[in-house]
Design an enzyme around this catalytic site. Sequence first.
Site, mmCIF file in Angstrom:
data_model
loop_
_atom_site.group_PDB
_atom_site.id
_atom_site.type_symbol
_atom_site.label_atom_id
_atom_site.label_comp_id
_atom_site.label_asym_id
_atom_site.label_seq_id
_atom_site.Cartn_x
_atom_site.Cartn_y
_atom_site.Cartn_z
ATOM 1 N N THR A 1 -4.864 -27.018 -16.048
ATOM 2 C CA THR A 1 -3.669 -26.246 -15.693
ATOM 3 C C THR A 1 -2.469 -26.755 -16.478
ATOM 4 O O THR A 1 -1.531 -26.006 -16.751
ATOM 5 C CB THR A 1 -3.393 -26.360 -14.169
ATOM 6 O OG1 THR A 1 -3.540 -27.717 -13.779
ATOM 7 C CG2 THR A 1 -4.351 -25.484 -13.376
ATOM 8 N N LYS B 1 0.841 -24.859 -18.475
ATOM 9 C CA LYS B 1 2.255 -25.237 -18.350
ATOM 10 C C LYS B 1 2.862 -25.485 -19.739
ATOM 11 O O LYS B 1 3.995 -25.079 -20.011
ATOM 12 C CB LYS B 1 2.374 -26.484 -17.449
ATOM 13 C CG LYS B 1 1.940 -26.243 -16.015
ATOM 14 C CD LYS B 1 1.569 -27.508 -15.263
ATOM 15 C CE LYS B 1 0.931 -27.183 -13.912
ATOM 16 N NZ LYS B 1 0.337 -28.391 -13.240
ATOM 17 N N HIS C 1 -14.458 -26.893 -8.452
ATOM 18 C CA HIS C 1 -13.498 -27.322 -9.480
ATOM 19 C C HIS C 1 -14.102 -28.277 -10.499
ATOM 20 O O HIS C 1 -13.378 -28.828 -11.342
ATOM 21 C CB HIS C 1 -12.305 -28.012 -8.822
ATOM 22 C CG HIS C 1 -11.470 -27.144 -7.946
ATOM 23 N ND1 HIS C 1 -10.348 -26.473 -8.386
ATOM 24 C CD2 HIS C 1 -11.601 -26.825 -6.636
ATOM 25 C CE1 HIS C 1 -9.810 -25.798 -7.376
ATOM 26 N NE2 HIS C 1 -10.554 -25.990 -6.319
ATOM 27 N N LYS D 1 -11.989 -36.132 -20.815
ATOM 28 C CA LYS D 1 -10.727 -35.544 -21.316
ATOM 29 C C LYS D 1 -10.390 -36.104 -22.706
ATOM 30 O O LYS D 1 -9.519 -35.608 -23.395
ATOM 31 C CB LYS D 1 -9.622 -35.806 -20.300
ATOM 32 C CG LYS D 1 -9.837 -35.097 -18.944
ATOM 33 C CD LYS D 1 -8.806 -35.536 -17.910
ATOM 34 C CE LYS D 1 -9.075 -34.950 -16.533
ATOM 35 N NZ LYS D 1 -8.685 -33.539 -16.377
ATOM 36 N N LYS E 1 -2.458 -36.051 -18.447
ATOM 37 C CA LYS E 1 -3.481 -35.651 -17.469
ATOM 38 C C LYS E 1 -4.148 -36.937 -16.970
ATOM 39 O O LYS E 1 -3.929 -37.990 -17.529
ATOM 40 C CB LYS E 1 -4.530 -34.719 -18.111
ATOM 41 C CG LYS E 1 -5.128 -35.275 -19.392
ATOM 42 C CD LYS E 1 -6.004 -34.254 -20.112
ATOM 43 C CE LYS E 1 -5.184 -33.130 -20.719
ATOM 44 N NZ LYS E 1 -5.910 -31.830 -20.579
ATOM 45 N N ARG E 2 -4.979 -36.837 -15.949
ATOM 46 C CA ARG E 2 -5.680 -38.030 -15.483
ATOM 47 C C ARG E 2 -6.484 -38.594 -16.637
ATOM 48 O O ARG E 2 -6.955 -37.853 -17.512
ATOM 49 C CB ARG E 2 -6.583 -37.673 -14.304
ATOM 50 C CG ARG E 2 -5.857 -37.376 -13.010
ATOM 51 C CD ARG E 2 -5.150 -38.580 -12.451
ATOM 52 N NE ARG E 2 -6.068 -39.647 -12.060
ATOM 53 C CZ ARG E 2 -6.257 -40.025 -10.775
ATOM 54 N NH1 ARG E 2 -5.626 -39.398 -9.800
ATOM 55 N NH2 ARG E 2 -7.075 -41.010 -10.466
HETATM 56 C C1 26W Z 1 -14.740 -36.995 -4.542
HETATM 57 C C2 26W Z 1 -13.777 -37.350 -5.573
HETATM 58 C C3 26W Z 1 -13.190 -36.132 -6.228
HETATM 59 C C4 26W Z 1 -11.827 -35.897 -6.107
HETATM 60 C C5 26W Z 1 -11.260 -34.794 -6.739
HETATM 61 C C6 26W Z 1 -14.008 -35.263 -6.951
HETATM 62 C C7 26W Z 1 -13.443 -34.148 -7.577
HETATM 63 C C8 26W Z 1 -12.091 -33.944 -7.446
HETATM 64 C C9 26W Z 1 -11.435 -32.747 -8.052
HETATM 65 C C10 26W Z 1 -12.324 -31.589 -8.064
HETATM 66 C C11 26W Z 1 -11.050 -33.061 -9.410
HETATM 67 C C12 26W Z 1 -10.084 -32.066 -9.956
HETATM 68 O O1 26W Z 1 -8.917 -32.179 -9.753
HETATM 69 N N1 26W Z 1 -10.625 -31.113 -10.728
HETATM 70 C C13 26W Z 1 -9.739 -30.328 -11.552
HETATM 71 O O2 26W Z 1 -9.363 -29.151 -10.843
HETATM 72 C C14 26W Z 1 -8.420 -28.384 -11.574
HETATM 73 C C15 26W Z 1 -7.970 -27.217 -10.704
HETATM 74 O O3 26W Z 1 -8.965 -26.278 -10.609
HETATM 75 C C16 26W Z 1 -8.996 -27.923 -12.905
HETATM 76 O O4 26W Z 1 -8.009 -27.238 -13.622
HETATM 77 C C17 26W Z 1 -9.512 -29.113 -13.707
HETATM 78 O O5 26W Z 1 -10.177 -28.661 -14.849
HETATM 79 C C18 26W Z 1 -10.456 -29.951 -12.857
HETATM 80 O O6 26W Z 1 -10.823 -31.157 -13.520
#
Ligand code: 26W
Length: 816
Positions: A657, A661, A358, A555, A549-550
């Site tokens: 995502t 929406k 992701h 971003k 978004k975060r």
């Molecule tokens: C280890 C800390 C950590 C926690 C969460 C590293 C990475 C993440 C996730 C991968 C971050 C995340 O939410 N990524 C998002 O995933 C979505 C679903 O696929 C995508 O639509 C977003 O572009 C992506 O940033």
Amino acid sequence: MTPEPIRTGLKVDALRQAVLDNLASLQACYPDIATPHDWYMALAYGVRDRMLARWVSTVRSFAARDVKAACYLSAEFLIGPQLGNNLVNLGIEAAAREAMRSLGQDLDALIALEAEPGLGNGGLGRLAACYLDSLATLEVPAIGYGIRYEFGIFDQEIHDGWQVEVTDKWLQKGNPWEIVRPEVSFYVNFGGHTETDADARVHWIPANRVKGVAYDTPVLGYRVSTCNTLRLWKSEAVESFDLKDFNVGDYYGAVHEKVISETLSKVLYPNDEPEIGKRLRLAQQYFFVSCSLQDILRLLDMKGEPIARLPEMAAVQLNDTHPSIAVVELMRLLVDERRLPWEQAWDITQRTLAYTNHTLLPEALETWGLPLFRDLLPRLLEIVYEINRRFLDKVRRRYPGDDARVARLSLIDEAGEKRVRMANLATVGSHAVNGVAALHSALLRQTVLRDFAELWPERFHNVTNGVTPRRFLVLSNPGLAQLLNETVGEGWVTDLSRLKNLEAHASESSFQERWRRVKRLNKEALANLIRARVGLAVDPDALFDIQVKRIHEYKRQHLNLLHVITLYQRLRRNAQLDVAARCFIFGGKAAPGYHMAKLMIRLINGVAEAVNNDAALGGRLKVVFFPDFNVKNAHYIYPAADLSEQISTAGKEASGTGNMKFMLNGALTIGTLDGANVEIREEVGAENFFLFGMAADHVDRMMREGYRPSDYVDANAELREALDLVAAGHFSHGDREMVRPLIDNLLHSDPFLVLADYAEYIACQERVSAAWKDQGRWTRMSILNTARAGKFSSDRAIREYCDRIWKVRPMRIALD
Ligand code: 26W
């Protein structure tokens, strides 16, 4: 007419009686004294009863039939509030509304009472929840496996413009949507050492053991009988009270193990992207993975299936690297406990597991230091070494003498402090690897996993993300759902491609009128919420320009802010300037340790204060930071948007995502060619998308050839003026020091090319203002965005996973 059974009847009378019964039998009260919470719980339990009937039939059918199930392992499930969604999927929202009205209760007020299960950070967690909804709606046997965090993502409050994190006590008043399964529990080892016995069998002698207990939440499909399970693990002490310690007066000793063990599922790590590498995080990951794999093998045993048939009975998806220790744990269970030969165990493991990536951000790719890994999971490190030895032997045979490639492919990063590369482990242990949007999957093959893509091109796939139209249209935008039902029939809810039939009406003025009416009412509802939460009056006639978004530099919320400041400056210079009235709405949480992101929130609030109190602007510009962006608040925000801000640096946002929406709810997108924006623009047509900025290859070239941000400042007076205004403390009560880190970052490194994309972004926003002036054209584009959003249903994505990766088929459930 025979009355319906009280516990399963779907009509008004049965529902009303069920609520009254539950008030008495579950809340131990009666209408006159019942609190809103009592009414909520009474209704929730009534709705749950109607789901349980389907739940039991689903589990019974699954147990009885030779079917393969999808097992989705995720450290996060951002499922959102359950009551409204379950009413929609049962098809009893209207009946429940009438039943509650007849009892003097307002259904919407009760729905608003529910504490949101914030068991995730953002995109990854919400995607997992959308996928569970689609799996059930498509009648695919599936189980979601995760962690039942006692404390989810923090609640966000804004004090003096700064984010303040508040503990999320979602379980405080109880959770009617979960059922504890004390008999579904497993032991998980930690620490200690390993011993090898006479017949070369390895035994792990752990230092500690914890117990994982299952808490099940029903996941009902839309208007089907399939009700799948979300199984979340809670950690408990094996011995929750040590009488010996107590008897010698060591009261802390007596509960020490209990306290330690329970910390495992205590709290969600609030970071998304920057990797944290904390011991507890790895322990959390191993805990839920071990419980989940032990449970999957137990279900196989219950079905009387031999272990060798695991790949035919379960497709296990790893939601990013967070559960990737599963590659090693499954080998441990098969080799150490089930005594399978290594080769057979490895074949089963690879054919069972698949991995979704992701993010491409290097700092988000998880790696674990060997000392920590060895100390916490000694037996698993031994297995990692053996997996790596056998893998690299194969690599050396394939690429003789190419040591650099061997080093890159190795599960162990030998440079500096040795670390286990979890993305490499997940890829080596899986039969399929996918990215989450076409561009992202291509970049994955060209960059982060390049060597693996060259080694195993057949393993690499793309499955573009999707979102569920049940929660993000039917539930959160009933006005639009009604209009769609009247215009193209109701089939679109489970076949989103039918929205295409809207195109015929896109230029009809009467239909356009109704379309604008729906959007207007949603904007009024959001305006009321903003007044209640932020104390600010915004004009529903203004263009609602939204970025939620975060908060993260890639971003580029700060690029959006530079546009706001530029418009602000233009209007201060020339109050007669003909610009469309805009209401800029920002929302999103910053990881508590991510200071630049927190400073971005502070600056957004500083700009809001200056703009909203500047009478010279005549109210034409309003800026809002909407606090505590979460699934519940998102229900109000996506339906009210005119413009969706998807402005990340190309190549950085894996998919997005929220962009989908917004599109589904008729917002137009201003964005870069990043993530799924590329496919949104393909589907809707370039003429219905506001594009700007460098493409990913240009970004890549720019970063390799050297980028000098100040060149762009020197070449653009408005940009310099905007940056100078910030630097001067204009939006921080004169405090230059506060904003210096952000200004210095932009002027000296600007790693996400904010300044390089500024000019094109501003020009693109002028095109937006021009388009907004022609409401007929705008409404047509809005209708076409909804009409062409079909591809972005999570149903389409799940069908692709089922057909191409999981080889799982739907199983019709007959309600007993
Ligand atoms: C280890 C800390 C950590 C926690 C969460 C590293 C990475 C993440 C996730 C991968 C971050 C995340 O939410 N990524 C998002 O995933 C979505 C679903 O696929 C995508 O639509 C977003 O572009 C992506 O940033």
